[in-house]
Design an enzyme around this catalytic site. Structure first.
Site, PDB file in Angstrom:
ATOM      1  N   LYS A 196      35.478 -85.631  41.582  1.00 26.78           N
ATOM      2  CA  LYS A 196      34.018 -85.746  41.525  1.00 26.78           C
ATOM      3  C   LYS A 196      33.428 -84.513  42.198  1.00 26.78           C
ATOM      4  O   LYS A 196      33.691 -84.243  43.366  1.00 26.78           O
ATOM      5  CB  LYS A 196      33.542 -87.011  42.236  1.00 26.78           C
ATOM      6  N   LYS A 249      34.149 -86.284  36.914  1.00 28.73           N
ATOM      7  CA  LYS A 249      32.691 -86.422  36.929  1.00 28.73           C
ATOM      8  C   LYS A 249      32.060 -85.167  37.494  1.00 28.73           C
ATOM      9  O   LYS A 249      32.490 -84.730  38.558  1.00 28.73           O
ATOM     10  CB  LYS A 249      32.328 -87.632  37.785  1.00 28.73           C
TER      11      LYS A 249
HETATM   12  C1  PBG Z   1      27.052 -91.708  44.396  1.00 29.27           C
HETATM   13  C2  PBG Z   1      26.998 -91.654  42.908  1.00 29.27           C
HETATM   14  C3  PBG Z   1      26.348 -90.670  42.171  1.00 29.27           C
HETATM   15  C4  PBG Z   1      26.509 -90.979  40.831  1.00 29.27           C
HETATM   16  C5  PBG Z   1      27.248 -92.164  40.772  1.00 29.27           C
HETATM   17  N1  PBG Z   1      27.547 -92.560  42.060  1.00 29.27           N
HETATM   18  C6  PBG Z   1      25.533 -89.508  42.574  1.00 29.27           C
HETATM   19  C7  PBG Z   1      25.856 -88.792  43.784  1.00 29.27           C
HETATM   20  O1  PBG Z   1      27.021 -88.526  44.081  1.00 29.27           O
HETATM   21  O2  PBG Z   1      24.906 -88.461  44.473  1.00 29.27           O
HETATM   22  C8  PBG Z   1      25.946 -90.136  39.729  1.00 29.27           C
HETATM   23  C9  PBG Z   1      25.867 -90.723  38.388  1.00 29.27           C
HETATM   24  C10 PBG Z   1      25.003 -89.969  37.453  1.00 29.27           C
HETATM   25  O3  PBG Z   1      24.456 -88.894  37.750  1.00 29.27           O
HETATM   26  O4  PBG Z   1      24.853 -90.470  36.331  1.00 29.27           O
HETATM   27  N2  PBG Z   1      27.980 -92.548  44.955  1.00 29.27           N
END
Ligand code: PBG
Length: 323
Positions: A196, A249
């Site tokens: 991520k 991601k």
């Molecule tokens: C945070 C989280 C995020 C997303 C899912 N869980 C954003 C972040 O890390 O700030 C992003 C999902 C998206 O942008 O569609 N735990």
């Protein structure tokens, strides 16, 4: 002309093109992320995600019914909480009577065959807007694991089928596997956000949940977009710690990472086609700058072609209609 190899021969009609098509999307590839909020009969559009709504539980159940009818059967649930429910330790995340866990129970109750994926991370419940406990401006790793453990266990007790740790703390997959197993939840799967990245493409999601960090950024826990070899380390750890799926991601700017993990690991690979990727296509389509439906299907196809056999996408319902 004596041209022996003519690749165009296999493109000359729709039937032939279909026959030689290497990658096919199916509604069974999709997981739809959904946003729940408090209230009754509430439907609040996310300004930066046209067509995506925060829904109260009653409307969310209707939405799930519509999706199930279209063949989408797995949902990743995220809560939008009022600031008053947030605190430093994300205690609301394991409140069995809270909005989120109530929703998990209600969905499983009404749709036993539906797979409910739950999000394990502190940010929607954290007054700091971070995925971990904050002290002196630092995100603490090991103390955060204890919160994540309580959260995951409460989610399993509420009926979650897949838990999705999206926090990027070190060691959390192994820790959560142990907590789940000790609780007797051997069948609850872990879809780890393995690679991520600290991405600008999460902006609209943070609008949806009002969950943006109150200070700083997430670069001490999410990965540097410049790195791919490091993704192998993250994936290897999550594999060894018991992950059932490995997720990449965001998706579109990271197709090489999807392929890298697919080439190197024999677990199902998931990709999260994130909020900003959705927003870009929607915004351009609304301006008449590109054909939104075609851009959507091409993007989803590319994610699958790269090696993701599971795709988390806000387009799931719309794409299912076209498939
Ligand atoms: C945070 C989280 C995020 C997303 C899912 N869980 C954003 C972040 O890390 O700030 C992003 C999902 C998206 O942008 O569609 N735990």
């Amino acid at each position: 002309m004596n041209i022996i190899r003519r690749p165009r021969r296999n493109r000359q009609s729709a039937v032939i093109r279909d026959m030689v098509q290497e990658t096919r999307l199916s509604v069974t590839d999709f997981i739809l992320p959904v946003f729940i909020m408090e209230g009754q009969n509430v439907r609040s559009e996310v300004a930066s995600m046209p067509g995506i709504y925060r829904l109260s539980l009653d409307l969310l159940l209707d939405e799930i019914q519509e999706c199930v009818d279209l063949g989408v059967k797995t949902f990743d649930l995220f809560p939008n909480l009022p600031e008053s429910k947030k605190d430093k330790y994300a205690t609301e995340s394991y409140n069995p009577d809270g909005l989120y866990l109530q929703a998990v129970r209600a969905i499983k109750d009404r749709f036993p065959e539906v797979m409910v994926m739950t999000d394990v991370a502190m940010d929607p419940y954290s007054s700091d807007g971070h995925d971990g406990i904050v002290e002196d401006g630092k995100i603490l790793n090991d103390p955060t694991l204890e919160v994540l453990g309580k959260m995951a266990l409460a989610q399993a007790q509420a009926g979650a089928n897949i838990i999705g740790p999206s926090d990027m703390m070190d060691g959390r997959v192994g820790y959560l596997r142990q907590v789940l197993d000790e609780g007797g939840f051997h069948e609850v799967a872990i879809m780890s956000y393995a690679a991520k990245y600290a991405s600008a493409f999460y902006g609209p999601f943070r609008d949806a949940l009002d969950s943006a960090p109150k200070f700083g950024d997430k670069k001490t826990y999410q990965m540097n977009p410049a790195n791919s070899r490091e993704a192998l380390i993250e994936a290897q750890l999550d594999f060894e710690e018991g992950a059932d799926f490995l997720m990449v991601k965001p998706a579109l700017a990271y197709l090489d990472i999807i392929k890298l993990l697919n080439d190197n690991f024999h677990l199902p690979i998931a990709a999260y086609n994130v909020s900003g990727e959705y927003a870009m296509i929607k915004a351009a389509a609304q301006n008449g700058w590109l054909d939104g439906e075609r851009a959507m299907m091409e993007s989803l196809m590319a994610i699958k072609r790269a090696g993701a056999n599971v795709i988390l996408t806000y387009f799931a319902k719309e794409a299912a209609r076209l498939l």
